[in-house]
Write a protein that holds these residues in place. Structure first.
Motif, PDB file in Angstrom:
ATOM      1  N   ASP A   1       0.839  -1.202   0.000  1.00  0.00           N
ATOM      2  CA  ASP A   1       0.000   0.000   0.000  1.00  0.00           C
ATOM      3  C   ASP A   1       0.872   1.250   0.000  1.00  0.00           C
ATOM      4  O   ASP A   1       1.852   1.352   0.742  1.00  0.00           O
ATOM      5  N   SER A   2       0.521   2.211  -0.839  1.00  0.00           N
ATOM      6  CA  SER A   2       1.240   3.481  -0.914  1.00  0.00           C
ATOM      7  C   SER A   2       0.282   4.547  -1.419  1.00  0.00           C
ATOM      8  O   SER A   2      -0.742   4.242  -2.040  1.00  0.00           O
ATOM      9  N   PRO A   3       0.583   5.816  -1.157  1.00  0.00           N
ATOM     10  CA  PRO A   3      -0.331   6.888  -1.581  1.00  0.00           C
ATOM     11  C   PRO A   3      -0.625   6.880  -3.076  1.00  0.00           C
ATOM     12  O   PRO A   3      -1.766   7.129  -3.492  1.00  0.00           O
ATOM     13  N   ALA A   4       0.389   6.600  -3.891  1.00  0.00           N
ATOM     14  CA  ALA A   4       0.185   6.588  -5.347  1.00  0.00           C
ATOM     15  C   ALA A   4      -0.270   5.233  -5.858  1.00  0.00           C
ATOM     16  O   ALA A   4      -0.652   5.101  -7.024  1.00  0.00           O
ATOM     17  N   GLY A   5      -0.197   4.209  -5.009  1.00  0.00           N
ATOM     18  CA  GLY A   5      -0.650   2.875  -5.403  1.00  0.00           C
ATOM     19  C   GLY A   5       0.228   2.184  -6.413  1.00  0.00           C
ATOM     20  O   GLY A   5      -0.247   1.318  -7.159  1.00  0.00           O
ATOM     21  N   ASP A   6       1.538   2.502  -6.437  1.00  0.00           N
ATOM     22  CA  ASP A   6       2.387   1.986  -7.507  1.00  0.00           C
ATOM     23  C   ASP A   6       3.667   1.310  -7.020  1.00  0.00           C
ATOM     24  O   ASP A   6       4.640   1.212  -7.777  1.00  0.00           O
TER      25      ASP A   6
ATOM     26  N   LEU B   1       6.194   0.796 -10.169  1.00  0.00           N
ATOM     27  CA  LEU B   1       5.603   0.115 -11.313  1.00  0.00           C
ATOM     28  C   LEU B   1       4.852   1.114 -12.181  1.00  0.00           C
ATOM     29  O   LEU B   1       4.124   1.976 -11.679  1.00  0.00           O
ATOM     30  N   SER B   2       5.029   0.988 -13.483  1.00  0.00           N
ATOM     31  CA  SER B   2       4.340   1.885 -14.409  1.00  0.00           C
ATOM     32  C   SER B   2       2.840   1.684 -14.305  1.00  0.00           C
ATOM     33  O   SER B   2       2.358   0.580 -14.038  1.00  0.00           O
ATOM     34  N   PRO B   3       2.048   2.736 -14.517  1.00  0.00           N
ATOM     35  CA  PRO B   3       0.592   2.579 -14.485  1.00  0.00           C
ATOM     36  C   PRO B   3       0.098   1.859 -15.730  1.00  0.00           C
ATOM     37  O   PRO B   3       0.833   1.702 -16.719  1.00  0.00           O
ATOM     38  N   ALA B   4      -1.139   1.405 -15.693  1.00  0.00           N
ATOM     39  CA  ALA B   4      -1.761   0.818 -16.872  1.00  0.00           C
ATOM     40  C   ALA B   4      -1.937   1.899 -17.935  1.00  0.00           C
ATOM     41  O   ALA B   4      -1.743   3.091 -17.681  1.00  0.00           O
ATOM     42  N   GLY B   5      -2.326   1.477 -19.130  1.00  0.00           N
ATOM     43  CA  GLY B   5      -2.458   2.419 -20.227  1.00  0.00           C
ATOM     44  C   GLY B   5      -3.435   3.544 -19.956  1.00  0.00           C
ATOM     45  O   GLY B   5      -3.274   4.656 -20.476  1.00  0.00           O
TER      46      GLY B   5
ATOM     47  N   PRO C   1      -3.211   2.865 -11.350  1.00  0.00           N
ATOM     48  CA  PRO C   1      -2.073   2.244 -10.673  1.00  0.00           C
ATOM     49  C   PRO C   1      -2.386   0.799 -10.301  1.00  0.00           C
ATOM     50  O   PRO C   1      -3.559   0.413 -10.159  1.00  0.00           O
ATOM     51  N   ILE C   2      -1.350   0.013 -10.106  1.00  0.00           N
ATOM     52  CA  ILE C   2      -1.528  -1.412  -9.860  1.00  0.00           C
ATOM     53  C   ILE C   2      -2.375  -1.695  -8.622  1.00  0.00           C
ATOM     54  O   ILE C   2      -3.158  -2.644  -8.600  1.00  0.00           O
ATOM     55  N   GLU C   3      -2.231  -0.883  -7.583  1.00  0.00           N
ATOM     56  CA  GLU C   3      -2.966  -1.151  -6.346  1.00  0.00           C
ATOM     57  C   GLU C   3      -4.473  -1.100  -6.546  1.00  0.00           C
ATOM     58  O   GLU C   3      -5.222  -1.807  -5.861  1.00  0.00           O
ATOM     59  N   ASP C   4      -4.938  -0.297  -7.497  1.00  0.00           N
ATOM     60  CA  ASP C   4      -6.369  -0.227  -7.774  1.00  0.00           C
ATOM     61  C   ASP C   4      -6.863  -1.491  -8.473  1.00  0.00           C
ATOM     62  O   ASP C   4      -8.062  -1.743  -8.518  1.00  0.00           O
ATOM     63  N   VAL C   5      -5.947  -2.261  -9.032  1.00  0.00           N
ATOM     64  CA  VAL C   5      -6.309  -3.488  -9.740  1.00  0.00           C
ATOM     65  C   VAL C   5      -6.166  -4.717  -8.839  1.00  0.00           C
ATOM     66  O   VAL C   5      -7.025  -5.593  -8.824  1.00  0.00           O
ATOM     67  N   THR C   6      -5.078  -4.768  -8.071  1.00  0.00           N
ATOM     68  CA  THR C   6      -4.767  -5.981  -7.312  1.00  0.00           C
ATOM     69  C   THR C   6      -5.047  -5.879  -5.822  1.00  0.00           C
ATOM     70  O   THR C   6      -5.053  -6.890  -5.122  1.00  0.00           O
ATOM     71  N   GLY C   7      -5.243  -4.661  -5.306  1.00  0.00           N
ATOM     72  CA  GLY C   7      -5.194  -4.478  -3.863  1.00  0.00           C
ATOM     73  C   GLY C   7      -3.739  -4.485  -3.427  1.00  0.00           C
ATOM     74  O   GLY C   7      -2.819  -4.549  -4.260  1.00  0.00           O
ATOM     75  N   ALA C   8      -3.492  -4.403  -2.132  1.00  0.00           N
ATOM     76  CA  ALA C   8      -2.109  -4.323  -1.656  1.00  0.00           C
ATOM     77  C   ALA C   8      -1.996  -4.846  -0.242  1.00  0.00           C
ATOM     78  O   ALA C   8      -2.957  -4.828   0.526  1.00  0.00           O
ATOM     79  N   GLU C   9      -0.794  -5.324   0.082  1.00  0.00           N
ATOM     80  CA  GLU C   9      -0.471  -5.690   1.449  1.00  0.00           C
ATOM     81  C   GLU C   9      -0.050  -4.421   2.191  1.00  0.00           C
ATOM     82  O   GLU C   9       0.437  -3.460   1.582  1.00  0.00           O
ATOM     83  N   GLN C  10      -0.241  -4.409   3.487  1.00  0.00           N
ATOM     84  CA  GLN C  10       0.268  -3.319   4.310  1.00  0.00           C
ATOM     85  C   GLN C  10       1.746  -3.591   4.635  1.00  0.00           C
ATOM     86  O   GLN C  10       2.202  -4.736   4.607  1.00  0.00           O
ATOM     87  N   LEU C  11       2.498  -2.551   4.932  1.00  0.00           N
ATOM     88  CA  LEU C  11       3.901  -2.711   5.310  1.00  0.00           C
ATOM     89  C   LEU C  11       4.025  -2.677   6.821  1.00  0.00           C
ATOM     90  O   LEU C  11       3.549  -1.731   7.472  1.00  0.00           O
TER      91      LEU C  11
END
Length: 280
Positions: free
Chosen positions: A96-101, A159-163, A167-177
């Motif tokens: 998880d990150s503010p930009a989701g990337d 990670l580069s965003p989709a076309g 950002p990837i986090e909006d597609v896959t979700g994310a783990e917390q750190l």
């Protein structure tokens, strides 16, 4: 800028991860919000449903890693060129990150590589169900860069965003750190063995190998599983948890498939994460 639906999905997912919403309630909330603003709910709801792992991954312990169909926020790192994937060589997970990337892996996985690298979340059976995401920047600690100290064997990947800019986090979700792990913590560890078409998972408690290294005992973690996350506090509603380590550190993660290590995530990893977030 993210759409209102994407922002709502992230907010609802955060509530579910804190166990304030059940999985069914989370899906319903997304659907209701989509109707209100006139946007189809399929993208958010179906992806959330796909990210929830089978219940038997959440409990119990094992002595050997078991192959399974993967989860969205954990994937394989591949060589990449001319728009084609090469072979996968390590594991990483979205954090998880503010930009989701951002994703996290082991520093030794990405040190000295000159070719393009791509991350394929949820990779299984030769398929990339959540797309292919190119690594645009690698962040490692200065201490790792100067001496490759195993206590600093951690890297964050941008990670580069989709076309369409998602950002990837909006597609896959994310783990917390997590940067203050206990010596003995029940974790699930996921990794992609070299040459395998799907990842392995195992649940066991970590032990303290040293003040700066965690140890995880379970068979089946061969080359390629480096960078695989140590996931604590796994949520039954989202299937995601808290990354408290990655396979790496001592002996670059271990010399035998049955014993894996991770550098302890502490203040240095927290500072490296902030550097990655800031883009410095």
């Amino acid at each position: 800028m993210r759409s209102p639906l994407r922002r709502a999905i992230r907010a609802i997912r955060a509530l579910a991860q804190r166990k304030r919403l059940s999985a069914a309630a989370a899906l319903s909330a997304v659907a209701v919000f989509a109707v209100v603003i006139g946007v189809p709910a399929d993208g958010g709801a179906s992806r959330l449903a796909e990210r929830i792992g089978p219940p038997d991954r959440m409990t119990g312990t094992s002595l050997t890693g078991q192959a399974f169909g993967g989860v969205a926020a954990v994937g394989a790192l591949f060589t990449y060129g001319s728009g084609r994937l090469g072979s996968h060589f390590c594991t990483a997970s979205v954090v998880d990150s503010p930009a989701g990337d951002l994703a996290v892996t082991a520093a030794h996985c990405v040190t000295g590589r000159t070719e393009q690298i791509a991350f394929v979340p949820g990779y299984a059976d030769g398929k990339a169900p959540y797309g292919i995401w190119q690594v645009t920047r690698i962040y490692t600690d200065q201490a790792w860069q100067s001496s490759q100290n195993p206590n600093d064997d951690v890297a964050f990947l941008r990670l580069s965003p989709a076309g369409d800019g998602v950002p990837i986090e909006d597609v896959t979700g994310a783990e917390q750190l997590g940067t203050s792990p206990q010596a003995s913590t029940l974790v699930q560890v996921i990794g992609y063995p070299d040459g395998a078409n799907e990842p392995v998972w195992c649940v066991n408690s970590t032990t303290s190998f040293s003040p700066t290294q965690l140890q995880f005992d379970c068979g089946g973690y061969t080359d390629g599983t480096s960078g695989g996350p140590f996931l604590a506090d796994l949520s039954a509603t989202t299937g995601q948890g808290v990354v408290i380590g990655v396979i790496g550190g001592y002996e670059q993660g271990g010399l035998t498939p049955s014993v894996s290590y991770s550098a302890v995530f502490g203040t240095a990893v927290a500072a490296l994460y902030e550097t990655a977030v800031a883009g410095g």
